[in-house]
Write a protein that holds these residues in place. Structure first.
Motif, PDB file in Angstrom:
ATOM      1  N   LYS A 150       0.827  -1.208   0.000  1.00 56.86           N
ATOM      2  CA  LYS A 150       0.000   0.000   0.000  1.00 56.86           C
ATOM      3  C   LYS A 150       0.869   1.269   0.000  1.00 56.86           C
ATOM      4  O   LYS A 150       0.604   2.210  -0.754  1.00 56.86           O
ATOM      5  CB  LYS A 150      -0.921  -0.018   1.221  1.00 56.86           C
ATOM      6  CG  LYS A 150      -2.091   0.953   1.145  1.00 56.86           C
ATOM      7  CD  LYS A 150      -3.063   0.651   2.276  1.00 56.86           C
ATOM      8  CE  LYS A 150      -4.280   1.569   2.193  1.00 56.86           C
ATOM      9  NZ  LYS A 150      -5.287   1.254   3.216  1.00 56.86           N
ATOM     10  N   ILE A 151       1.900   1.279   0.840  1.00 61.50           N
ATOM     11  CA  ILE A 151       2.775   2.457   0.868  1.00 61.50           C
ATOM     12  C   ILE A 151       3.586   2.532  -0.416  1.00 61.50           C
ATOM     13  O   ILE A 151       3.849   3.625  -0.943  1.00 61.50           O
ATOM     14  CB  ILE A 151       3.681   2.487   2.131  1.00 61.50           C
ATOM     15  CG1 ILE A 151       4.450   3.825   2.228  1.00 61.50           C
ATOM     16  CG2 ILE A 151       4.654   1.326   2.156  1.00 61.50           C
ATOM     17  CD1 ILE A 151       3.580   5.041   2.350  1.00 61.50           C
ATOM     18  N   GLY A 152       3.963   1.373  -0.975  1.00 67.06           N
ATOM     19  CA  GLY A 152       4.690   1.371  -2.246  1.00 67.06           C
ATOM     20  C   GLY A 152       3.878   2.007  -3.359  1.00 67.06           C
ATOM     21  O   GLY A 152       4.397   2.802  -4.157  1.00 67.06           O
ATOM     22  N   GLU A 153       2.587   1.682  -3.409  1.00 65.78           N
ATOM     23  CA  GLU A 153       1.702   2.257  -4.432  1.00 65.78           C
ATOM     24  C   GLU A 153       1.521   3.757  -4.215  1.00 65.78           C
ATOM     25  O   GLU A 153       1.507   4.538  -5.172  1.00 65.78           O
ATOM     26  CB  GLU A 153       0.341   1.552  -4.398  1.00 65.78           C
ATOM     27  CG  GLU A 153       0.377   0.119  -4.924  1.00 65.78           C
ATOM     28  CD  GLU A 153      -0.896  -0.657  -4.620  1.00 65.78           C
ATOM     29  OE1 GLU A 153      -1.765  -0.125  -3.879  1.00 65.78           O
ATOM     30  OE2 GLU A 153      -1.013  -1.796  -5.111  1.00 65.78           O
ATOM     31  N   LEU A 154       1.394   4.165  -2.947  1.00 59.95           N
ATOM     32  CA  LEU A 154       1.213   5.587  -2.647  1.00 59.95           C
ATOM     33  C   LEU A 154       2.468   6.378  -3.001  1.00 59.95           C
ATOM     34  O   LEU A 154       2.385   7.484  -3.557  1.00 59.95           O
ATOM     35  CB  LEU A 154       0.865   5.775  -1.168  1.00 59.95           C
ATOM     36  CG  LEU A 154       0.503   7.204  -0.742  1.00 59.95           C
ATOM     37  CD1 LEU A 154      -0.822   7.640  -1.389  1.00 59.95           C
ATOM     38  CD2 LEU A 154       0.400   7.310   0.785  1.00 59.95           C
ATOM     39  N   VAL A 155       3.640   5.829  -2.677  1.00 59.89           N
ATOM     40  CA  VAL A 155       4.909   6.481  -3.010  1.00 59.89           C
ATOM     41  C   VAL A 155       5.025   6.669  -4.521  1.00 59.89           C
ATOM     42  O   VAL A 155       5.367   7.752  -5.007  1.00 59.89           O
ATOM     43  CB  VAL A 155       6.100   5.661  -2.454  1.00 59.89           C
ATOM     44  CG1 VAL A 155       7.407   6.057  -3.146  1.00 59.89           C
ATOM     45  CG2 VAL A 155       6.230   5.876  -0.948  1.00 59.89           C
ATOM     46  N   LYS A 156       4.729   5.612  -5.276  1.00 60.22           N
ATOM     47  CA  LYS A 156       4.828   5.698  -6.738  1.00 60.22           C
ATOM     48  C   LYS A 156       3.852   6.730  -7.290  1.00 60.22           C
ATOM     49  O   LYS A 156       4.202   7.518  -8.167  1.00 60.22           O
ATOM     50  CB  LYS A 156       4.562   4.332  -7.368  1.00 60.22           C
ATOM     51  CG  LYS A 156       4.754   4.319  -8.877  1.00 60.22           C
ATOM     52  CD  LYS A 156       4.626   2.922  -9.446  1.00 60.22           C
ATOM     53  CE  LYS A 156       4.811   2.947 -10.959  1.00 60.22           C
ATOM     54  NZ  LYS A 156       4.703   1.582 -11.540  1.00 60.22           N
ATOM     55  N   ARG A 157       2.638   6.761  -6.759  1.00 56.98           N
ATOM     56  CA  ARG A 157       1.633   7.736  -7.216  1.00 56.98           C
ATOM     57  C   ARG A 157       2.134   9.161  -7.013  1.00 56.98           C
ATOM     58  O   ARG A 157       1.984  10.023  -7.884  1.00 56.98           O
ATOM     59  CB  ARG A 157       0.327   7.505  -6.452  1.00 56.98           C
ATOM     60  CG  ARG A 157      -0.823   8.428  -6.857  1.00 56.98           C
ATOM     61  CD  ARG A 157      -2.112   7.942  -6.211  1.00 56.98           C
ATOM     62  NE  ARG A 157      -3.260   8.758  -6.565  1.00 56.98           N
ATOM     63  CZ  ARG A 157      -4.529   8.392  -6.354  1.00 56.98           C
ATOM     64  NH1 ARG A 157      -4.786   7.224  -5.804  1.00 56.98           N
ATOM     65  NH2 ARG A 157      -5.524   9.196  -6.701  1.00 56.98           N
ATOM     66  N   ASN A 158       2.745   9.402  -5.866  1.00 55.26           N
ATOM     67  CA  ASN A 158       3.262  10.737  -5.560  1.00 55.26           C
ATOM     68  C   ASN A 158       4.488  11.078  -6.396  1.00 55.26           C
ATOM     69  O   ASN A 158       4.632  12.210  -6.866  1.00 55.26           O
ATOM     70  CB  ASN A 158       3.583  10.854  -4.070  1.00 55.26           C
ATOM     71  CG  ASN A 158       2.356  11.161  -3.251  1.00 55.26           C
ATOM     72  OD1 ASN A 158       2.030  12.315  -3.012  1.00 55.26           O
ATOM     73  ND2 ASN A 158       1.649  10.120  -2.834  1.00 55.26           N
ATOM     74  N   ALA A 159       5.370  10.096  -6.580  1.00 49.05           N
ATOM     75  CA  ALA A 159       6.555  10.323  -7.411  1.00 49.05           C
ATOM     76  C   ALA A 159       6.138  10.712  -8.827  1.00 49.05           C
ATOM     77  O   ALA A 159       6.705  11.639  -9.425  1.00 49.05           O
ATOM     78  CB  ALA A 159       7.431   9.077  -7.422  1.00 49.05           C
ATOM     79  N   LEU A 160       5.126  10.029  -9.365  1.00 49.60           N
ATOM     80  CA  LEU A 160       4.678  10.322 -10.731  1.00 49.60           C
ATOM     81  C   LEU A 160       4.040  11.700 -10.838  1.00 49.60           C
ATOM     82  O   LEU A 160       4.181  12.378 -11.859  1.00 49.60           O
ATOM     83  CB  LEU A 160       3.699   9.234 -11.202  1.00 49.60           C
ATOM     84  CG  LEU A 160       4.335   7.856 -11.448  1.00 49.60           C
ATOM     85  CD1 LEU A 160       3.250   6.805 -11.718  1.00 49.60           C
ATOM     86  CD2 LEU A 160       5.325   7.904 -12.610  1.00 49.60           C
ATOM     87  N   ILE A 161       3.358  12.148  -9.769  1.00 49.06           N
ATOM     88  CA  ILE A 161       2.809  13.519  -9.771  1.00 49.06           C
ATOM     89  C   ILE A 161       3.940  14.521  -9.913  1.00 49.06           C
ATOM     90  O   ILE A 161       3.902  15.419 -10.764  1.00 49.06           O
ATOM     91  CB  ILE A 161       2.008  13.796  -8.470  1.00 49.06           C
ATOM     92  CG1 ILE A 161       0.671  13.044  -8.478  1.00 49.06           C
ATOM     93  CG2 ILE A 161       1.760  15.310  -8.306  1.00 49.06           C
ATOM     94  CD1 ILE A 161      -0.079  13.114  -7.149  1.00 49.06           C
ATOM     95  N   LYS A 162       4.975  14.352  -9.095  1.00 48.96           N
ATOM     96  CA  LYS A 162       6.078  15.315  -9.146  1.00 48.96           C
ATOM     97  C   LYS A 162       6.841  15.221 -10.464  1.00 48.96           C
ATOM     98  O   LYS A 162       7.226  16.239 -11.041  1.00 48.96           O
ATOM     99  CB  LYS A 162       7.032  15.125  -7.965  1.00 48.96           C
ATOM    100  CG  LYS A 162       8.122  16.187  -7.963  1.00 48.96           C
ATOM    101  CD  LYS A 162       8.813  16.376  -6.650  1.00 48.96           C
ATOM    102  CE  LYS A 162       9.795  17.557  -6.732  1.00 48.96           C
ATOM    103  NZ  LYS A 162      10.551  17.750  -5.498  1.00 48.96           N
ATOM    104  N   ILE A 163       7.065  13.999 -10.955  1.00 48.56           N
ATOM    105  CA  ILE A 163       7.767  13.831 -12.233  1.00 48.56           C
ATOM    106  C   ILE A 163       7.031  14.561 -13.352  1.00 48.56           C
ATOM    107  O   ILE A 163       7.642  15.271 -14.159  1.00 48.56           O
ATOM    108  CB  ILE A 163       7.911  12.333 -12.575  1.00 48.56           C
ATOM    109  CG1 ILE A 163       8.901  11.658 -11.611  1.00 48.56           C
ATOM    110  CG2 ILE A 163       8.394  12.144 -14.022  1.00 48.56           C
ATOM    111  CD1 ILE A 163       8.818  10.134 -11.616  1.00 48.56           C
ATOM    112  N   ARG A 164       5.709  14.395 -13.414  1.00 45.84           N
ATOM    113  CA  ARG A 164       4.922  15.042 -14.479  1.00 45.84           C
ATOM    114  C   ARG A 164       5.049  16.564 -14.405  1.00 45.84           C
ATOM    115  O   ARG A 164       5.208  17.239 -15.428  1.00 45.84           O
ATOM    116  CB  ARG A 164       3.455  14.624 -14.383  1.00 45.84           C
ATOM    117  CG  ARG A 164       3.160  13.239 -14.941  1.00 45.84           C
ATOM    118  CD  ARG A 164       1.674  13.028 -15.136  1.00 45.84           C
ATOM    119  NE  ARG A 164       0.963  12.963 -13.869  1.00 45.84           N
ATOM    120  CZ  ARG A 164       0.734  11.832 -13.192  1.00 45.84           C
ATOM    121  NH1 ARG A 164       1.182  10.679 -13.649  1.00 45.84           N
ATOM    122  NH2 ARG A 164       0.067  11.865 -12.049  1.00 45.84           N
TER     123      ARG A 164
END
Length: 343
Positions: free
Chosen positions: A206-220
């Motif tokens: 769950k935390i792995g998915e949340l981290v990835k979601r946030n990383a992709l927001i910042k990357i975009r």
């Protein structure tokens, strides 16, 4: 071998970064040659995870924001010279935001620039500090006053490193997750409302998915505006007042940004008609983050007005129109001082 699906490459203006969202420290040998690599970490990380550092050239620094200064840079540069590090050397920052900031900055100035990458070890590092190429140091009470924008060659995630992360550092990192939800992702804001810190801490997937979601927001955001001329400014929600508070008082970055977000919501009520302040404040408090504080307004404003987002007599302040949508609004320093005095 690293599976190809675990690696995603994102292009920036003059370089690209490889992201290994499901990698692990042991995969580092497949990304960079240990003989031509120097790891930079702090004593807390090194003590908690000594084994993965075996076989690597490692520089261990003292931990904490107070060491993110030029004297630390000088000491590391001298150590690199002693190690005979050259232009083919890769630096890898293994740690939270302080270590990634320092490593990226040192790599950008050593021999006019060498390759570097990160293994973030904190929530804050995973979702924010390691991404986007901002590398720098503090000067006195002015946070990140000196630095460069230069993208890392790679970022490797190892969620196992979070197992030794203190509770306060989980809370610290969730301030940036809540920030991302406020400015770009109303659905994630609702997800955070439906859960709590323990529900993420106790479920690695769950935390792995949340981290990835946030990383992709910042990357975009960064890919659209790498050098902070437009949309990237939105990532500074809560940071203008937050940075001024962080340097004046003994606050963690996330704590300071949380307070900054709460006050920015009240500013938005006046300047954009924002009507969801209570919802934002309640979510911050749910994740054990501070929202209001008494502070020396004159002293804090003196630091705040030197913020890098100032343009002449205006401050580009990030405000919410609604949860999930932020805007950058120029606010005159005179008006900003009046608003802060009224807090």
């Amino acid at each position: 071998m690293l599976k190809e699906m675990e690696k995603q490459i994102f292009s920036f203006s003059v370089s690209s970064t490889e992201f290994y969202f499901a990698g692990g420290f042991s995969h580092l040998r497949k990304i960079t040659d240990p003989k031509a690599t120097v790891l930079i970490t702090d004593e807390n990380i090194y003590k908690a995870h000594t084994k993965p550092f075996n076989g690597w050239n490692t520089i261990v620094l003292k931990a904490g924001e107070s060491y993110k200064v030029q004297s630390t840079v000088d000491a590391v540069v001298e150590a690199l010279i002693d190690m005979e590090a050259d232009r083919k050397t890769t630096l890898v920052g293994v740690g939270g935001g302080v270590i990634t900031d320092l490593t990226g900055y040192i790599a950008s100035v050593y021999m006019r620039g060498i390759r570097f990458g990160f293994i973030p070890t904190s929530i804050l590092g995973l979702v924010d500090a390691s991404i986007g190429g901002k590398n720098g140091i503090d000067v006195g009470e002015y946070k990140n006053m000196v630095g460069v924008i230069r993208q890392p060659a790679f970022i490797l995630h190892d969620m196992v490193l979070l197992q030794t992360l203190p509770l306060q550092e989980w809370e610290n990192g969730f301030a940036e997750i809540i920030k991302h939800a406020c400015i770009k992702d109303a659905a994630m804001f609702s997800l955070l409302e439906e859960n709590n810190l323990n529900s993420f801490r106790q479920r690695p997937k769950k935390i792995g998915e949340l981290v990835k979601r946030n990383a992709l927001i910042k990357i975009r955001v960064v890919r659209k505006d790498e050098f902070e001329k437009a949309d990237r400014r939105l990532l500074n929600f809560g940071h203008t007042l937050g940075h001024a508070l962080e340097t004046q008082y003994e606050l963690l970055h996330g704590q300071a940004v949380s307070i900054g977000m709460a006050y920015a919501c009240h500013m938005a009520e006046q300047l954009t008609g924002f009507r969801q302040t209570n919802r934002v404040v309640h979510l911050l408090e749910k994740y054990n983050l501070p929202t209001y504080a008494s502070f020396n307004k004159q002293k804090v404003f003196k630091v705040l007005k030197m913020d890098k987002k100032r343009e002449r007599t205006d401050m580009n302040y990030v405000l919410l129109e609604k949860i999930g949508k932020a805007v950058v609004k120029p606010v005159s320093l005179q008006q900003l001082e009046q608003i802060i005095q009224a807090f």
